[in-house]
Design a protein around this motif. Structure first.
Motif, mmCIF file in Angstrom:
data_model
loop_
_atom_site.group_PDB
_atom_site.id
_atom_site.type_symbol
_atom_site.label_atom_id
_atom_site.label_comp_id
_atom_site.label_asym_id
_atom_site.label_seq_id
_atom_site.Cartn_x
_atom_site.Cartn_y
_atom_site.Cartn_z
ATOM 1 N N SER A 20 55.287 -32.386 -22.904
ATOM 2 C CA SER A 20 53.654 -32.112 -23.495
ATOM 3 C C SER A 20 53.662 -30.437 -23.566
ATOM 4 O O SER A 20 52.405 -30.079 -23.638
ATOM 5 N N ALA A 25 49.267 -23.782 -25.217
ATOM 6 C CA ALA A 25 48.861 -24.457 -23.750
ATOM 7 C C ALA A 25 49.063 -23.139 -22.943
ATOM 8 O O ALA A 25 48.478 -22.598 -22.086
ATOM 9 N N VAL A 183 48.210 -31.345 -15.502
ATOM 10 C CA VAL A 183 47.772 -31.225 -17.155
ATOM 11 C C VAL A 183 48.796 -31.887 -17.952
ATOM 12 O O VAL A 183 49.691 -31.269 -18.550
ATOM 13 N N SER A 184 48.786 -33.289 -17.858
ATOM 14 C CA SER A 184 49.632 -33.862 -19.055
ATOM 15 C C SER A 184 49.022 -35.341 -18.846
ATOM 16 O O SER A 184 49.341 -35.919 -17.820
ATOM 17 N N GLU A 185 48.425 -35.717 -19.744
ATOM 18 C CA GLU A 185 47.882 -36.891 -19.826
ATOM 19 C C GLU A 185 49.047 -38.038 -19.824
ATOM 20 O O GLU A 185 48.680 -39.274 -19.198
ATOM 21 N N LYS A 194 44.858 -36.053 -12.977
ATOM 22 C CA LYS A 194 45.204 -35.588 -14.474
ATOM 23 C C LYS A 194 43.838 -34.993 -15.088
ATOM 24 O O LYS A 194 42.767 -35.721 -15.085
ATOM 25 N N LYS A 196 42.378 -32.039 -18.130
ATOM 26 C CA LYS A 196 42.688 -31.135 -19.224
ATOM 27 C C LYS A 196 42.710 -29.671 -18.661
ATOM 28 O O LYS A 196 42.248 -29.385 -17.685
ATOM 29 N N GLU A 198 41.560 -26.905 -19.674
ATOM 30 C CA GLU A 198 40.197 -26.312 -19.588
ATOM 31 C C GLU A 198 39.375 -26.721 -18.147
ATOM 32 O O GLU A 198 38.465 -25.883 -17.524
ATOM 33 N N ASP A 199 39.715 -27.953 -17.895
ATOM 34 C CA ASP A 199 38.716 -28.726 -16.850
ATOM 35 C C ASP A 199 39.415 -28.092 -15.461
ATOM 36 O O ASP A 199 38.958 -27.720 -14.573
#
Length: 206
Positions: A20, A25, A183-185, A194, A196, A198-199
């Protein structure tokens, strides 16, 4: 361990090598927070603050990562001496309870079976309470090509084992006040929040 940074007031992004991970990123991290990278991920962030690799063969293959200007750390004493880099101890022999995040003594860390686990332990010992994890997917190949021999590339069975070990650290990290944003769905980890990227920035005030 007088070389240890004090990141008690910092947000630290820890970047492993899962599929990912992208250069785009990682580029968003620059100037936002402290960045610690595992193995080949330093190639996407040569400006990062810390590089950790456990494998002596990795350091030989990458010629000591001489182009990397941040802190370089390993758990292999001979590798540390040969490359003029910093050294941490792994806790106990292989037949001991070795797979826990440790806070004391500073500079002695849990094994966990892989460099990502060990770097998380180092960052946690710096006092960091806000951590962003990237590339801790525990499925699929690395974002980069396979490691050449004699280095090993983990099987999915090994990745599953490492994933369970890291999931078991969730309660330990929570107890000591560490907040993790993953940060990895597609990560196989199930015990960490989990989000994003930016969040994660927004939640940690970046």
């Amino acid at each position: 361990m007088d070389w240890f940074p004090d990141w008690s007031e910092e947000v630290v992004a820890i970047v492993a090598s899962g599929p990912s991970v992208t250069g785009e990123a990682i580029g968003k991290l620059k100037g936002k927070c402290q960045v610690a990278v595992v193995n080949n991920s330093y190639q996407l962030a040569p400006w990062a603050d810390m590089l950790y690799a456990a494998d002596a063969d990795w350091w030989r293959e990458h010629k000591g990562a001489k182009e990397f200007g941040g802190l370089k750390v390993t758990c292999k004493p001979d590798t540390a001496v040969d490359n003029g880099i910093f050294f941490v101890n792994l806790f106990g022999p292989f037949d001991t309870d070795q797979d826990k995040i440790l806070m004391e003594p500073k500079g002695t860390i849990g094994r966990g079976g892989n460099s990502g686990f060990q770097l998380i332990n180092i960052v946690t010992q710096t006092g960091c309470k806000k951590q962003i994890w990237m590339g801790f997917d525990f499925q699929g190949e690395h974002w980069h090509s396979r490691h050449p021999r004699p280095m090993k590339n983990p099987s999915q069975r090994t990745l599953d084992k490492w994933c369970r070990r890291l999931d078991r650290q969730a309660s330990i990290l929570e107890t000591i006040g560490v907040s993790v944003r993953l940060v990895s769905e597609d990560s196989a980890l199930t015990k960490f929040k989990k989000v994003k990227l930016e969040d994660a920035f927004a939640e940690f005030g970046l």
